[in-house]
Design a protein around this motif. Structure first.
Motif, PDB file in Angstrom:
ATOM      1  N   MET A   6       0.837  -1.198   0.000  1.00 16.80           N
ATOM      2  CA  MET A   6       0.000   0.000   0.000  1.00 16.80           C
ATOM      3  C   MET A   6       0.873   1.249   0.000  1.00 16.80           C
ATOM      4  O   MET A   6       0.679   2.183  -0.764  1.00 16.80           O
ATOM      5  CB  MET A   6      -0.871  -0.005   1.268  1.00 16.80           C
TER       6      MET A   6
ATOM      7  N   PHE B 231       3.631   1.759  -1.140  1.00 21.08           N
ATOM      8  CA  PHE B 231       4.326   2.053  -2.409  1.00 21.08           C
ATOM      9  C   PHE B 231       3.381   2.713  -3.395  1.00 21.08           C
ATOM     10  O   PHE B 231       3.764   3.584  -4.145  1.00 21.08           O
ATOM     11  CB  PHE B 231       4.898   0.770  -2.976  1.00 21.08           C
ATOM     12  N   VAL B 232       2.134   2.271  -3.370  1.00 20.21           N
ATOM     13  CA  VAL B 232       1.154   2.861  -4.278  1.00 20.21           C
ATOM     14  C   VAL B 232       1.013   4.335  -3.951  1.00 20.21           C
ATOM     15  O   VAL B 232       1.090   5.206  -4.814  1.00 20.21           O
ATOM     16  CB  VAL B 232      -0.218   2.179  -4.130  1.00 20.21           C
TER      17      VAL B 232
ATOM     18  N   PHE C 237       3.023   6.189  -2.443  1.00 22.66           N
ATOM     19  CA  PHE C 237       4.248   6.926  -2.742  1.00 22.66           C
ATOM     20  C   PHE C 237       4.313   7.290  -4.224  1.00 22.66           C
ATOM     21  O   PHE C 237       4.571   8.421  -4.593  1.00 22.66           O
ATOM     22  CB  PHE C 237       5.466   6.099  -2.359  1.00 22.66           C
TER      23      PHE C 237
END
Lengths: 249, 389, 288, 320
Positions: free
Chosen positions: B1, B3-4, B6
């Motif tokens: 999550m 990373f999304v 980000f």
């Protein structure tokens, strides 16, 4: 005298003050399986490493077809015809079985240094890789990624790779380790097949297997050669029995 | 999550960044680009210059030449490797009308190169590289600070006047240091002195002990150095600790003791330097400047703040003459070239190469101040060697 | 160069070398035992120097600052190990490089936020503020000699630690093979935490000790870091004795390089390294 | 399916890069060119780190040598020929890598990391302390090189757009070359070395020679990137060789995911974007950068390239 390919003369290797091998001499001839026996820590793997050049010797000589190769590093000895397998499976896990063998065949190919041609474009190498796989009984598993092969198949692949290099001398470090009885039988069959064209050094714990294929047996204890001779002589030797066979393995 | 979110935040940030710069272009404000160090070794200098510049603009009701100022700032980190890229942020991305910067000479030279190529009006509020008003001089490039040659040339005369015959110099091996030593040597040898040895060490190396040992062995009448910031503090302390302060007098251009006296402690006291500014200059513009600055920023101003302040004054004069229109370049530059700038350092004019023609002061360190002793040279002009303008 | 000057330069070289040793010893310990490559080691040196600055301001004396600072640095190291490094032992060196590189940025900016970007001085303790006269023009600061003495004492302490203690046994084993060390009956997690904290404390201590002569300033850690790397490479990873010899060699190369070939002084240190590598690729005191 | 999706993505990306300069934003066109140059740089390092298993922490040295060679080979008062300076820079950097490689390849593991760093510092000091390239003040490239071949002028680097396209072409050619190289016998050998060097030697490969060749090729490509960088910005300083640059390029490769060329390119773009965005937000942007690095190491092993797979697993979209 048989066709001696590889001879070791007085190999000694010290680690610190400890002698892993002391004054070990043996010879390997084409058409012979020479088994190397000994309890754990007897120096069998060290001996193979000295013969293959993975370890430098402290003293002694290694002769290949009568030529002194002691000073050559391992890859040059490999090019000269000494192939080896490892005690712990040592393959390129992410490559397919075929690619493992093709790469092994590539080691002797002057075209190995080409950087822009397709590796799989060289027919001769492809054929050698395939042939080695077939010979080792892995023909049907060529396109399987090595890591997903069964343990026994991985041991076979290891030998297939050595075959792909076209080595005349095979130094095999416990090829049967961890194998089921069926797989072992297949491996022994393979060794018998390879015997006529190769000189084979077999380090092995499986006594039945050793005495089934070996033409000659050398027993090591604490880094030294205890006794060397035909299987029958070893089986009968009191010294060997005491030092080794008497112990439960 | 994580990373999304980000990834989406990066893309969003990029979009917002582009959108905001394009939206701003519509308004009719004077776009001033400040390219100064806000991080790294020279961060304190960058902040002082910014404060000085903004003090002048705010005193003008937020305007220069009658136009409301919009600031664009870029942190140049004093990193020459990023200099061209950073200046392009201001010139090509933000499309600034005026470029102000910077402290580090190498970065300033990269800026000047871009300013010349794009014909952007530029004021240098610190970097003393002789080239900026020498070989690299241009009609659109001005300096409100000094040239390296200036302050050390004055010191060359001072040292000779004190009857010192032989001098050893020591500096970092980079343009600012080399040029300072050259300026000193020129004046000192003209007056009959001799520089017996020029010692250098790589910038920003601070292991001075071997050089102090060598100086002690050479036994010159005096030592001249160029150091600034952390290196200056360490050098002065080491020089004193080696017992050299009592046996061989130390002289330097004023950057040695500017903003560093507190850190030097006892070792810095009594150091004699030359610079175009000093504490205790008694003119009305200095007193009002110091008062306003202290009130606005709760700290005392230093020479860098003065240079920033004067950069804004200089621009104000030019822009006023051009009616606030940056494109009326001829009138603008003419006005700047002939300006009398009422600086806290004393009124100065510009040379034909656009470098201040200014008084150089002899100063002595007392407490945390570089006290004015005398005017060393009045209205000293940089020779502007190599300027074809 | 006359003889007295030569001898004084020799003293300079040794003094600089010993200070390098203090930083490099922590680095080589962490490398050798834990197999962790720690770029942030220079940052710990900086942290130490700033601690000396802040604590001297609070307590009024560098002695108290150091007494207070060492346990703080040790605790800081243990905390970092627990928080970050403990997750890295099984990872690539590559990721260790990257993580510690990130830490440098964080420490540098953290320093900027906490202390600003000015240069600060730290007073030499009054007891050692004097200088000893060596020639008619040159004196030698007592404090510099004290630094050297402390470094020598610390080196001796480290040798005792390595020769005489259980921790030292692990260090001598030079192994970052967790299984093997565990087989020796040692609580590996605790050992690692202690070693790392010790390394941090050594670097910070070096920073504190050097603060009065170097002053404290932005970026001071980076200068030390690279030279420490060279020391570790020359000395052999994990070898305290090697680090000591290498530090002195670097001290000599740097000092006499500056005096004799100023043009190539920056290079001298690296040329020495290249030559050592040709001679012994794994450092002077490589293991087995 | 996967193959098609990734080639569509690649096609879209290349098209976007080619079209972008038409937006007429000189700054962002230059930024794009810079990102692509860094992508070439990152690709060259990935050949070492991701495919040969050599973690070089001194790769900026070759980038910097390429940049310096470009400026030093150019005449002072005339435009140089692109066809002289570009190959010149590549050869210079490759040669330097070959010589340094002879030293550093005697070591392995942590030693290799530190020794590459130390040698890069040595090169840094050569340019920083001696007069070869203007010392610590750096050196300027006064004119962009000319692409003219006799009377024929295929393109003009003075034009920002054409320059950007030229860099795009360089990136694509580099990428193609490296992808091709990996499929070659040589490429298979270095990948074999990364996965199991001991076995490769036992099979008869002179592995050090292969590693040296890979090191040289990577250095040469880094030199290409450095040369393009010098042409783009016209200014070269020793800071281009500093260990921070080596750290940054390593960051790009790891951020993207080692052993993935697409990852390296993505990592370079992500790095440039982060630098741009963070420094726009705050003066203390390095704090954010450091935070991202630490977080990436702790929570994103495998880098951006591993992200699609991780997401798929997390959401269970592609189970079975």
């Amino acid at each position: 005298m048989a066709d001696v390919l590889l001879a070791a003369e007085g190999l000694t290797r010290l680690f610190g003050g400890l002698a892993a091998n002391r004054d070990v001499s043996l010879s390997l001839a084409r058409g012979e399986v020479h088994a190397l026996l000994g309890p754990n820590g007897a120096g069998k793997s060290t001996c193979i490493n000295l013969l293959s050049g993975d370890l430098p010797v402290t003293s002694g000589r290694v002769l290949l077809r009568g030529k002194d190769v002691t000073a050559l590093p391992n890859h040059k000895r490999s090019l000269a015809g000494i192939g080896r397998s490892y005690q712990r499976t040592n393959i390129f896990a992410k490559f397919t079985a075929f690619e493992n063998c093709r790469l092994a065949a590539q080691s002797r190919d002057p075209r190995a240094w080409r950087i822009l041609s397709d590796a799989h474009g060289t027919v001769a190498l492809r054929d050698r890789g395939r042939a080695a796989l077939e010979q080792a009984g892995l023909g049907a598993r060529a396109d399987i990624v090595a890591a997903t092969l069964s343990h026994g198949e991985q041991r076979q692949l290891e030998i297939a790779m050595v075959l792909a290099t076209g080595a005349a001398v095979l130094l095999l470090d416990e090829p049967l380790a961890g194998m089921g009885s069926e797989e072992s039988a297949r491996m022994i069959e393979l060794l018998k097949q390879l015997r006529p064209a190769h000189a084979i050094l077999l380090v092995e714990h499986d006594m039945d297997a050793v005495f089934e294929v070996a033409d000659r047996v050398t027993v090591m204890v604490e880094g030294r050669v205890l006794e060397s001779g035909p299987p029958a002589q070893i089986r009968a030797s009191a010294a060997v029995r005491e030092a080794y066979l008497g112990e439960p393995v | 999550m994580l990373f999304v979110s980000f990834a989406s935040f990066v893309s969003k940030a990029l979009l917002v960044g582009i959108a905001s710069t394009t939206a701003a272009q519509a308004e009719d404000k004077l776009r001033v680009g400040l390219m100064l160090p806000y991080t790294g070794t020279y961060a304190a200098l960058g902040n002082a210059i910014t404060n000085g510049f903004k003090l002048q603009v705010e005193g003008n009701g937020g305007k220069l030449g009658g136009r409301t100022v919009e600031f664009f700032t870029v942190d140049d980190e004093s990193d020459p490797a990023k200099a061209t890229e950073n200046v392009n942020k201001l010139v090509k991305r933000d499309r600034v009308d005026v470029l102000v910067g910077t402290v580090h000479s190498g970065v300033a030279m990269a800026m000047a190169k871009v300013a010349r190529e794009t014909n952007t009006l530029m004021v240098v509020p610190n970097a003393g590289a002789d080239e900026l008003t020498g070989p690299l001089c241009a009609p659109n490039i001005f300096r409100s600070s000094f040239s390296n040659w200036q302050s050390s040339y004055a010191m060359g005369r001072e040292v000779a006047a004190r009857k010192h015959k032989t001098v050893v110099t020591l500096t970092w091996k980079y343009a600012a240091g080399q040029q300072s030593v050259d300026g000193f040597k020129e004046a000192f040898e003209k007056e009959g002195g001799k520089v017996v040895k020029e010692l250098t060490l790589p910038f920003p190396n601070v292991e001075f002990q071997p050089f102090l040992t060598e100086i002690a062995a050479l036994k010159p009448d005096a030592v001249f150095v160029f150091f600034a910031g952390a290196g200056a503090v360490k050098f002065v302390k080491d020089y004193a600790a080696a017992g050299l302060r009592t046996s061989i007098p130390l002289y330097a251009s004023g950057f040695l003791t500017d903003g560093t006296l507190e850190a030097m402690g006892e070792a810095g006291q009594g150091l004699v330097t030359t610079l175009h500014y000093a504490d205790g200059i008694l003119n009305a513009q200095n007193q009002s400047f110091r008062l306003r600055y202290a009130k606005a920023y709760k700290v005392q101003p230093d020479v860098y703040a003065v240079q920033g302040f004067d950069a804004a004054q200089l621009l104000d004069i030019g822009l006023t003459a051009a009616g606030g229109d940056v494109t009326r370049r001829a009138e603008l530059q003419k006005a700047m070239e002939t300006a009398q700038i009422a600086s806290p350092r004393g009124t100065f004019t510009l040379s034909r190469a656009h470098n201040p023609v200014q008084d150089i002061y002899l100063r002595k360190a007392e407490g945390k101040e570089n006290k004015l002793v005398a005017v060393s040279i009045k209205a000293l002009a940089d020779p502007a060697r190599g300027c074809k303008m | 160069m006359d003889l007295p000057t030569f001898l004084i330069q020799l003293l300079n070289a040794v003094q600089y070398g010993l200070l390098l040793f203090l930083v490099a010893s922590g680095l080589t310990l962490i490398f050798g035992i834990m197999g962790v490559i720690n770029l942030a080691h220079g940052a710990f040196y900086m942290v130490g120097a700033y601690m000396a600055f802040a604590l001297t301001g609070l307590t009024g004396n560098l002695f108290y600052a150091i007494l207070l600072g060492i346990p703080l640095a040790f605790a800081f190291g243990a905390l970092l190990e627990w928080l970050l490094f403990a997750h890295l032992y099984k990872r690539d060196h590559l990721e260790q490089v990257l993580l510690t590189y990130g830490l440098i940025l964080i420490f540098e900016e953290g320093r900027s936020l906490l202390f600003g970007d000015d240069v600060h001085g730290v007073d030499v303790p009054a007891l050692f503020a004097a200088s000893i006269r060596l020639t008619d023009t040159l004196s030698y600061p007592v404090y510099r000699l004290v630094i050297s003495a402390v470094c020598v004492a610390l080196a001796a302490g480290l040798f005792v630690l390595i020769r005489r203690t259980r921790l030292g046994m692990v260090i001598r084993a030079g192994s970052h093979d967790r299984d093997m060390v565990q087989a020796l009956g040692i609580d590996i997690d605790r050992t690692y935490r202690i070693v790392f904290a010790l390394g941090v404390a050594l670097a910070a201590f070096a920073g504190m000790l050097a603060a009065p002569v170097s002053s404290v300033f932005p970026g001071m850690g980076n200068q030390v870091l690279i030279v420490s790397f060279v020391v570790v490479v020359i000395g052999g990873i994990g070898s305290i004795w090697g680090a000591l010899i290498a530090s002195l060699v670097i001290g000599l190369a740097d000092t006499f390089g500056k005096v004799l070939v100023p043009e190539y002084a920056g290079l001298a240190v690296y040329l020495v390294m290249a030559m050592v590598l040709l001679w012994r690729p794994e450092g002077i005191f490589r293991r087995g | 399916m996967k193959f098609r999706a990734s080639s569509v993505a690649l096609f879209v990306a290349v098209a976007a890069v080619i079209v972008f300069p038409f937006t007429d934003s000189a700054f962002y066109t230059e930024l794009l060119a810079k990102a692509m140059i860094l992508a070439i740089f990152a690709l060259s390092l990935d050949l070492l780190v991701g495919y040969t298993g050599l973690v070089s922490f001194g790769h900026a040295a070759y980038f910097g040598i390429g940049a310096y060679a470009t400026v030093l080979l150019a005449p002072k008062y005339d435009p140089a020929s692109l066809w002289v300076v570009l190959p010149g820079a590549v050869v210079a950097a490759g040669l330097a890598a070959l010589i340094i490689g002879l030293f550093v390849l005697r070591t392995r593991g942590i030693y290799f990391i530190m020794v590459t760093l130390a040698f890069a510092q040595m090169v840094y000091y050569v340019f920083h302390d001696t007069a070869i390239g203007g010392g610590s003040d750096g050196i300027y490239l006064n004119f962009k090189p000319s692409a003219a071949l006799g009377a024929f002028r295929p393109f003009d680097l003075e034009q920002a757009r054409q320059q950007c396209w030229f860099v795009t072409a360089a990136l694509l050619i580099t990428w193609w070359f490296l992808a091709r190289l990996l499929r070659s016998p040589f490429g298979r050998a270095i990948v074999g070395i990364r996965s199991n060097e001991q076995r490769m030697r036992a099979l008869g490969f002179a592995t050090v020679r292969y590693k040296l060749a890979a090191f040289t090729i990577a250095g040469a490509i880094a030199g290409l990137a450095g040369s393009l960088y010098a042409i783009l910005f016209g200014f070269v300083t020793p800071e281009l060789l500093s260990w921070h640059q080596s750290g940054n390029v390593l960051l790009m490769v790891i951020l993207g995911g080692i052993g993935s060329f697409a990852g390296s390119v993505g990592g370079a773009f992500a790095f440039v974007a982060m630098q741009e965005v963070f420094s726009g937000w705050t003066r203390h942007w390095q704090l954010l950068m450091g935070g991202v690095i630490v977080a990436a190491v702790l929570f994103l092993p495998g880098g951006l390239a591993a992200l699609p797979g991780r997401l798929k697993r997390a959401f269970g979209a592609d189970r079975g």
